[in-house]
Design a protein around this motif. Structure first.
Motif, mmCIF file in Angstrom:
data_model
loop_
_atom_site.group_PDB
_atom_site.id
_atom_site.type_symbol
_atom_site.label_atom_id
_atom_site.label_comp_id
_atom_site.label_asym_id
_atom_site.label_seq_id
_atom_site.Cartn_x
_atom_site.Cartn_y
_atom_site.Cartn_z
ATOM 1 N N PHE A 183 45.788 46.635 42.787
ATOM 2 C CA PHE A 183 44.814 45.621 42.413
ATOM 3 C C PHE A 183 44.422 45.714 40.943
ATOM 4 O O PHE A 183 44.509 46.777 40.323
ATOM 5 C CB PHE A 183 43.554 45.770 43.276
ATOM 6 C CG PHE A 183 43.795 45.496 44.728
ATOM 7 C CD1 PHE A 183 43.721 44.200 45.227
ATOM 8 C CD2 PHE A 183 44.124 46.518 45.592
ATOM 9 C CE1 PHE A 183 43.962 43.943 46.569
ATOM 10 C CE2 PHE A 183 44.359 46.279 46.943
ATOM 11 C CZ PHE A 183 44.277 44.977 47.426
ATOM 12 N N VAL A 184 43.981 44.562 40.426
ATOM 13 C CA VAL A 184 43.286 44.530 39.146
ATOM 14 C C VAL A 184 41.804 44.686 39.473
ATOM 15 O O VAL A 184 41.230 43.866 40.193
ATOM 16 C CB VAL A 184 43.525 43.203 38.403
ATOM 17 C CG1 VAL A 184 42.768 43.191 37.084
ATOM 18 C CG2 VAL A 184 45.012 42.980 38.168
ATOM 19 N N VAL A 185 41.206 45.767 38.977
ATOM 20 C CA VAL A 185 39.808 46.036 39.276
ATOM 21 C C VAL A 185 38.997 46.029 37.985
ATOM 22 O O VAL A 185 39.499 46.392 36.921
ATOM 23 C CB VAL A 185 39.630 47.385 40.010
ATOM 24 C CG1 VAL A 185 40.348 47.369 41.344
ATOM 25 C CG2 VAL A 185 40.133 48.550 39.155
ATOM 26 N N VAL A 186 37.762 45.587 38.093
ATOM 27 C CA VAL A 186 36.859 45.530 36.948
ATOM 28 C C VAL A 186 35.681 46.445 37.226
ATOM 29 O O VAL A 186 34.998 46.305 38.249
ATOM 30 C CB VAL A 186 36.359 44.089 36.691
ATOM 31 C CG1 VAL A 186 35.462 44.060 35.450
ATOM 32 C CG2 VAL A 186 37.525 43.135 36.542
ATOM 33 N N HIS A 187 35.472 47.382 36.300
ATOM 34 C CA HIS A 187 34.364 48.322 36.457
ATOM 35 C C HIS A 187 33.694 48.510 35.101
ATOM 36 O O HIS A 187 34.321 49.000 34.153
ATOM 37 C CB HIS A 187 34.870 49.668 36.988
ATOM 38 C CG HIS A 187 33.781 50.670 37.226
ATOM 39 N ND1 HIS A 187 33.743 51.889 36.587
ATOM 40 C CD2 HIS A 187 32.674 50.624 38.022
ATOM 41 C CE1 HIS A 187 32.678 52.563 36.983
ATOM 42 N NE2 HIS A 187 32.018 51.816 37.850
ATOM 43 N N ASN A 188 32.443 48.076 34.985
ATOM 44 C CA ASN A 188 31.711 48.167 33.708
ATOM 45 C C ASN A 188 32.475 47.502 32.565
ATOM 46 O O ASN A 188 32.574 48.036 31.466
ATOM 47 C CB ASN A 188 31.419 49.632 33.366
ATOM 48 C CG ASN A 188 30.489 50.284 34.361
ATOM 49 O OD1 ASN A 188 29.658 49.620 34.982
ATOM 50 N ND2 ASN A 188 30.643 51.586 34.542
ATOM 51 N N ASN A 189 33.050 46.327 32.845
ATOM 52 C CA ASN A 189 33.824 45.536 31.872
ATOM 53 C C ASN A 189 35.181 46.137 31.521
ATOM 54 O O ASN A 189 35.894 45.598 30.678
ATOM 55 C CB ASN A 189 33.042 45.305 30.564
ATOM 56 C CG ASN A 189 31.931 44.297 30.727
ATOM 57 O OD1 ASN A 189 32.040 43.365 31.519
ATOM 58 N ND2 ASN A 189 30.855 44.475 29.987
ATOM 59 N N VAL A 191 38.943 46.748 32.640
ATOM 60 C CA VAL A 191 39.893 46.157 33.576
ATOM 61 C C VAL A 191 41.025 47.155 33.795
ATOM 62 O O VAL A 191 41.682 47.579 32.838
ATOM 63 C CB VAL A 191 40.437 44.816 33.047
ATOM 64 C CG1 VAL A 191 41.401 44.199 34.053
ATOM 65 C CG2 VAL A 191 39.288 43.842 32.763
ATOM 66 N N ARG A 192 41.239 47.512 35.035
ATOM 67 C CA ARG A 192 42.209 48.557 35.369
ATOM 68 C C ARG A 192 43.202 48.039 36.402
ATOM 69 O O ARG A 192 42.924 47.083 37.144
ATOM 70 C CB ARG A 192 41.496 49.778 35.980
ATOM 71 C CG ARG A 192 40.200 50.192 35.294
ATOM 72 C CD ARG A 192 40.451 50.918 33.994
ATOM 73 N NE ARG A 192 41.101 52.192 34.223
ATOM 74 C CZ ARG A 192 40.441 53.302 34.580
ATOM 75 N NH1 ARG A 192 39.137 53.269 34.819
ATOM 76 N NH2 ARG A 192 41.091 54.447 34.728
ATOM 77 N N ILE A 193 44.355 48.686 36.482
ATOM 78 C CA ILE A 193 45.342 48.439 37.541
ATOM 79 C C ILE A 193 45.442 49.719 38.361
ATOM 80 O O ILE A 193 45.890 50.755 37.852
ATOM 81 C CB ILE A 193 46.708 48.057 36.963
ATOM 82 C CG1 ILE A 193 46.611 46.760 36.158
ATOM 83 C CG2 ILE A 193 47.736 47.883 38.093
ATOM 84 C CD1 ILE A 193 47.921 46.371 35.486
ATOM 85 N N LYS A 194 45.023 49.654 39.628
ATOM 86 C CA LYS A 194 44.984 50.852 40.461
ATOM 87 C C LYS A 194 45.166 50.495 41.927
ATOM 88 O O LYS A 194 44.937 49.362 42.348
ATOM 89 C CB LYS A 194 43.634 51.573 40.322
ATOM 90 C CG LYS A 194 43.327 52.103 38.933
ATOM 91 C CD LYS A 194 44.240 53.253 38.543
ATOM 92 C CE LYS A 194 43.927 53.757 37.146
ATOM 93 N NZ LYS A 194 44.879 54.814 36.723
ATOM 94 N N ARG A 195 45.552 51.483 42.707
ATOM 95 C CA ARG A 195 45.375 51.417 44.152
ATOM 96 C C ARG A 195 43.942 51.858 44.465
ATOM 97 O O ARG A 195 43.331 52.601 43.681
ATOM 98 C CB ARG A 195 46.373 52.320 44.876
ATOM 99 C CG ARG A 195 47.826 51.902 44.654
ATOM 100 C CD ARG A 195 48.775 52.753 45.480
ATOM 101 N NE ARG A 195 50.157 52.491 45.111
ATOM 102 C CZ ARG A 195 50.904 51.524 45.634
ATOM 103 N NH1 ARG A 195 50.383 50.740 46.571
ATOM 104 N NH2 ARG A 195 52.141 51.343 45.252
ATOM 105 N N ILE A 196 43.423 51.413 45.592
ATOM 106 C CA ILE A 196 42.035 51.706 45.944
ATOM 107 C C ILE A 196 41.983 52.413 47.293
ATOM 108 O O ILE A 196 42.622 51.987 48.260
ATOM 109 C CB ILE A 196 41.195 50.412 46.003
ATOM 110 C CG1 ILE A 196 41.222 49.708 44.641
ATOM 111 C CG2 ILE A 196 39.756 50.714 46.405
ATOM 112 C CD1 ILE A 196 40.493 48.381 44.642
ATOM 113 N N GLY A 197 41.242 53.495 47.323
ATOM 114 C CA GLY A 197 41.041 54.226 48.577
ATOM 115 C C GLY A 197 39.571 54.417 48.858
ATOM 116 O O GLY A 197 38.718 54.215 47.989
#
Length: 239
Positions: A183-189, A191-197
């Motif tokens: 996923f493309v995730v946004v955290h505190n502005n 933008v990252r590409i990561k799997r999420i657990g």
């Protein structure tokens, strides 16, 4: 006119045609993008450019359309090279797909760099351009064009799944994570590409495919601010 003169004229015409074809390939984005559009390898694209193989009409037509160039101009060198509006010069255009045809659709390229590594701030994710993509590939991904977005990536934390600096295609319909997806995730502005657990006590983990990178753990308060901007479905190949 001698046979030698005829041969010289034909050679000059062939060289001019190859120059125009090279211009079309360059205008389509890159040799890699031309390979993507035509379903051929970059080596084959180079053979066409260098005159070592005949350029098939269908592939020439696909690339001409993607580059907004006229087939008549490609074949003869006469008339305007452009087909109406030159999409390649647009910057800051709205994030709606451009007019497409039966082979190619135009997908917005967002002014976003999604980091596969340390976070990169992206505060204004507008469309800065549109890139061509084969319609049949989009159908195979089960991705309607209105929900498709291209974006750049940086870093190597997701290799070998996503190569460093790859252009990624995301499905923006996704708002909830799945364990078998990226996923493309946004955290505190950032933008990252990561799997999420999922972790204990409301924690969320951000997982890298490159084993050199440790899994990041977000506390429950941090996890609440995490947003999913889309699921990465393609990055030089289907994810």
């Amino acid at each position: 006119m001698s046979k030698q003169s005829d041969d010289d004229d034909a050679e000059e015409r062939d060289e001019a045609l190859l120059e125009r074809f090279k211009e079309i390939v360059d205008a389509s984005g890159s040799r890699a993008n031309a390979a993507l559009l035509t379903g051929n390898s970059t080596q084959q694209i180079s053979k066409w450019i260098n005159g070592k193989a005949r350029i098939p009409f269908r592939q020439a037509a696909i690339l001409a359309k993607a580059a907004n160039r006229s087939l008549d101009w490609l074949a003869s060198g006469e008339g305007s090279p452009f087909l109406g509006q030159d999409f390649s010069s647009q910057v800051g255009v709205p994030a709606e797909p451009l007019v497409d045809d039966e082979d190619v659709v135009y997908i917005p390229l967002l002014d976003v760099i999604a980091s596969a590594g340390p976070g990169i701030e992206n505060s204004n994710p507008i469309a800065k351009d549109h890139l061509p993509f084969p319609r049949r590939w989009l159908e195979q991904l089960n991705l309607p064009v209105e929900f498709a977005r291209f974006h750049d990536s940086r870093g190597d934390s997701m290799t070998e799944t996503i190569k460093e600096d790859a252009i990624c295609l995301s499905d923006i319909r996704w708002q909830r994570p799945r364990l078998d997806a990226i996923f493309v995730v946004v955290h505190n502005n950032d933008v990252r590409i990561k799997r999420i657990g999922r972790g204990m006590e409301g924690r969320v983990t951000l997982i890298s495919d490159n084993p050199r990178y440790e899994t990041e753990v977000l506390s429950e308060p941090e996890a609440r601010s995490l947003k999913i901007a889309g699921r990465v479905v393609w990055a030089g190949g289907k994810i």
